[in-house]
Design a protein around this motif. Sequence first.
Motif, mmCIF file in Angstrom:
data_model
loop_
_atom_site.group_PDB
_atom_site.id
_atom_site.type_symbol
_atom_site.label_atom_id
_atom_site.label_comp_id
_atom_site.label_asym_id
_atom_site.label_seq_id
_atom_site.Cartn_x
_atom_site.Cartn_y
_atom_site.Cartn_z
ATOM 1 N N VAL A 93 0.832 -1.212 0.000
ATOM 2 C CA VAL A 93 0.000 0.000 0.000
ATOM 3 C C VAL A 93 0.864 1.259 0.000
ATOM 4 O O VAL A 93 0.486 2.283 -0.582
ATOM 5 N N ILE A 94 2.044 1.209 0.611
ATOM 6 C CA ILE A 94 2.932 2.367 0.577
ATOM 7 C C ILE A 94 3.450 2.589 -0.839
ATOM 8 O O ILE A 94 3.494 3.717 -1.338
ATOM 9 N N ALA A 95 3.835 1.504 -1.519
ATOM 10 C CA ALA A 95 4.287 1.630 -2.910
ATOM 11 C C ALA A 95 3.156 2.127 -3.797
ATOM 12 O O ALA A 95 3.364 2.972 -4.682
ATOM 13 N N GLN A 96 1.952 1.642 -3.558
ATOM 14 C CA GLN A 96 0.793 2.062 -4.341
ATOM 15 C C GLN A 96 0.515 3.555 -4.154
ATOM 16 O O GLN A 96 0.311 4.296 -5.113
ATOM 17 N N GLY A 97 0.522 4.005 -2.907
ATOM 18 C CA GLY A 97 0.283 5.421 -2.643
ATOM 19 C C GLY A 97 1.385 6.310 -3.180
ATOM 20 O O GLY A 97 1.120 7.390 -3.721
ATOM 21 N N LYS A 98 2.625 5.871 -3.065
ATOM 22 C CA LYS A 98 3.755 6.663 -3.552
ATOM 23 C C LYS A 98 3.692 6.827 -5.064
ATOM 24 O O LYS A 98 3.924 7.906 -5.603
ATOM 25 N N GLU A 99 3.345 5.746 -5.779
ATOM 26 C CA GLU A 99 3.241 5.823 -7.227
ATOM 27 C C GLU A 99 2.114 6.767 -7.640
ATOM 28 O O GLU A 99 2.251 7.552 -8.582
ATOM 29 N N ASN A 100 0.988 6.718 -6.944
ATOM 30 C CA ASN A 100 -0.121 7.619 -7.253
ATOM 31 C C ASN A 100 0.294 9.076 -7.089
ATOM 32 O O ASN A 100 -0.060 9.940 -7.881
ATOM 33 N N ALA A 101 1.040 9.353 -6.027
ATOM 34 C CA ALA A 101 1.450 10.729 -5.758
ATOM 35 C C ALA A 101 2.431 11.234 -6.810
ATOM 36 O O ALA A 101 2.412 12.413 -7.166
ATOM 37 N N GLU A 102 3.293 10.340 -7.316
ATOM 38 C CA GLU A 102 4.334 10.769 -8.239
ATOM 39 C C GLU A 102 3.856 10.822 -9.689
ATOM 40 O O GLU A 102 4.399 11.574 -10.488
ATOM 41 N N ARG A 103 2.841 10.026 -10.038
ATOM 42 C CA ARG A 103 2.432 9.964 -11.433
ATOM 43 C C ARG A 103 1.160 10.764 -11.681
ATOM 44 O O ARG A 103 1.169 11.780 -12.341
ATOM 45 N N ARG A 104 0.040 10.293 -11.202
ATOM 46 C CA ARG A 104 -1.222 10.997 -11.405
ATOM 47 C C ARG A 104 -1.934 10.966 -10.068
ATOM 48 O O ARG A 104 -2.563 9.987 -9.696
ATOM 49 N N ASN A 105 -1.815 12.067 -9.324
ATOM 50 C CA ASN A 105 -2.290 12.063 -7.954
ATOM 51 C C ASN A 105 -3.784 11.813 -7.888
ATOM 52 O O ASN A 105 -4.553 12.211 -8.760
ATOM 53 N N LEU A 106 -4.217 11.164 -6.818
ATOM 54 C CA LEU A 106 -5.630 10.920 -6.601
ATOM 55 C C LEU A 106 -6.343 12.222 -6.260
ATOM 56 O O LEU A 106 -5.761 13.140 -5.685
ATOM 57 N N THR A 107 -7.625 12.300 -6.604
ATOM 58 C CA THR A 107 -8.428 13.442 -6.196
ATOM 59 C C THR A 107 -8.762 13.309 -4.718
ATOM 60 O O THR A 107 -8.506 12.273 -4.087
ATOM 61 N N PHE A 108 -9.381 14.347 -4.164
ATOM 62 C CA PHE A 108 -9.663 14.338 -2.726
ATOM 63 C C PHE A 108 -10.529 13.145 -2.341
ATOM 64 O O PHE A 108 -10.232 12.436 -1.371
ATOM 65 N N ILE A 109 -11.610 12.904 -3.089
ATOM 66 C CA ILE A 109 -12.522 11.831 -2.693
ATOM 67 C C ILE A 109 -11.888 10.463 -2.910
ATOM 68 O O ILE A 109 -12.143 9.522 -2.148
ATOM 69 N N GLU A 110 -11.032 10.305 -3.912
ATOM 70 C CA GLU A 110 -10.320 9.045 -4.102
ATOM 71 C C GLU A 110 -9.365 8.792 -2.939
ATOM 72 O O GLU A 110 -9.254 7.666 -2.446
ATOM 73 N N ARG A 111 -8.673 9.824 -2.507
ATOM 74 C CA ARG A 111 -7.773 9.689 -1.363
ATOM 75 C C ARG A 111 -8.561 9.337 -0.102
ATOM 76 O O ARG A 111 -8.124 8.526 0.718
ATOM 77 N N ALA A 112 -9.732 9.959 0.048
ATOM 78 C CA ALA A 112 -10.550 9.714 1.241
ATOM 79 C C ALA A 112 -10.971 8.250 1.321
ATOM 80 O O ALA A 112 -10.852 7.604 2.376
ATOM 81 N N PHE A 113 -11.443 7.701 0.214
ATOM 82 C CA PHE A 113 -11.902 6.311 0.249
ATOM 83 C C PHE A 113 -10.735 5.329 0.233
ATOM 84 O O PHE A 113 -10.858 4.219 0.762
ATOM 85 N N PHE A 114 -9.609 5.695 -0.352
ATOM 86 C CA PHE A 114 -8.405 4.863 -0.255
ATOM 87 C C PHE A 114 -7.998 4.737 1.211
ATOM 88 O O PHE A 114 -7.722 3.639 1.712
ATOM 89 N N ALA A 115 -7.986 5.865 1.925
ATOM 90 C CA ALA A 115 -7.647 5.847 3.351
ATOM 91 C C ALA A 115 -8.657 5.026 4.139
ATOM 92 O O ALA A 115 -8.289 4.239 5.029
#
Length: 341
Positions: A160-182
Amino acid sequence: MKRKVRLNELLQPLEAAAPPTTAEAAPSPPLPTVAPERRAASGAVRAMGLDLERLATEARRAQELERQTQSGELVVELEPAQIDPSFAHDRMARTDDADYRRLVDSIQAHGQQVPILVRPHPADAARYQVAYGHRRLAAVAEIGRRIRAVVRPLSDVDLVIAQGKENAERRNLTFIERAFFAADLEARGFDRTTLNTALAAHPTEMVRYLAVARSIPRWLAEAIGPAPKAGRPRWKELAALLEVSGVPDSLRVLVERPDFRAAPSDRRFERALAAIRAPRLRPDAQTYLDREGRVVARLEPLATSTRLTVLETAKPGLSAFLADRLPQLIVEFEEGASDAV
């Protein structure tokens, strides 16, 4: 038996010679040298040697492949059907936006330039699980090619850390995507430290993510989509309105409309927020929508009268239009009443 004794004598180290006597001091004439007899190896022995050498080479190669796999250096090609998605859902729209179509076109024209990251599946030795690269995996599968991937042993936390790091570096998640990911990570038992690391979020921001995810039903968030322009304040407003009044029936009807589903995600958010902002009406009140599904007028029976409310923000000029038509409507009503008598 004599041959065995002779072989043992040859294999034993030579004992130290005793000091020569006077009679032995003179050198003895050299013995004639005899060339050692060369013995040709049999075919079976030669084949065995080649097999042993081949096995040793393959073992070295296997060890190197294992080392590269363990260190994440090895890029392999896998069948997309062998790979399962991550257990942590992040994006709401992976394959139905313009960016995804551009990705498919790029891979079709130039090949897959960046490998995805997978781990051996924890429950099935014959399969893999994505850490990041879900969109690339979907695109390659759609094209019908094998996927280039780095295989690396990962724990659930590492994934999950690798998944989140890749999202942040390539195409960041929107607010609601980040909320439900968390929220998904929390539901799976990950601690706040892991959540903060995976989303690169401050603890205060993580509290906001989780609060919004708890207040907005998942079906509604997925119906709206990622809404990249909505931003944190308006998602928080939507969550606060839902906490106070719940989901109105008008909103449930709205999200099922074909024109709502066909609209861009940001437009869907605007329409959903407008529907929730609308004041609560009596059960016998009537709501009127325009062709885009927006509430533009309400007719609410009161004790001795009926109240007509026109939402100018949704349909500017509608109230003036109705006011101009009202005298004629009254005449038509009276004429109809007279004819009925």
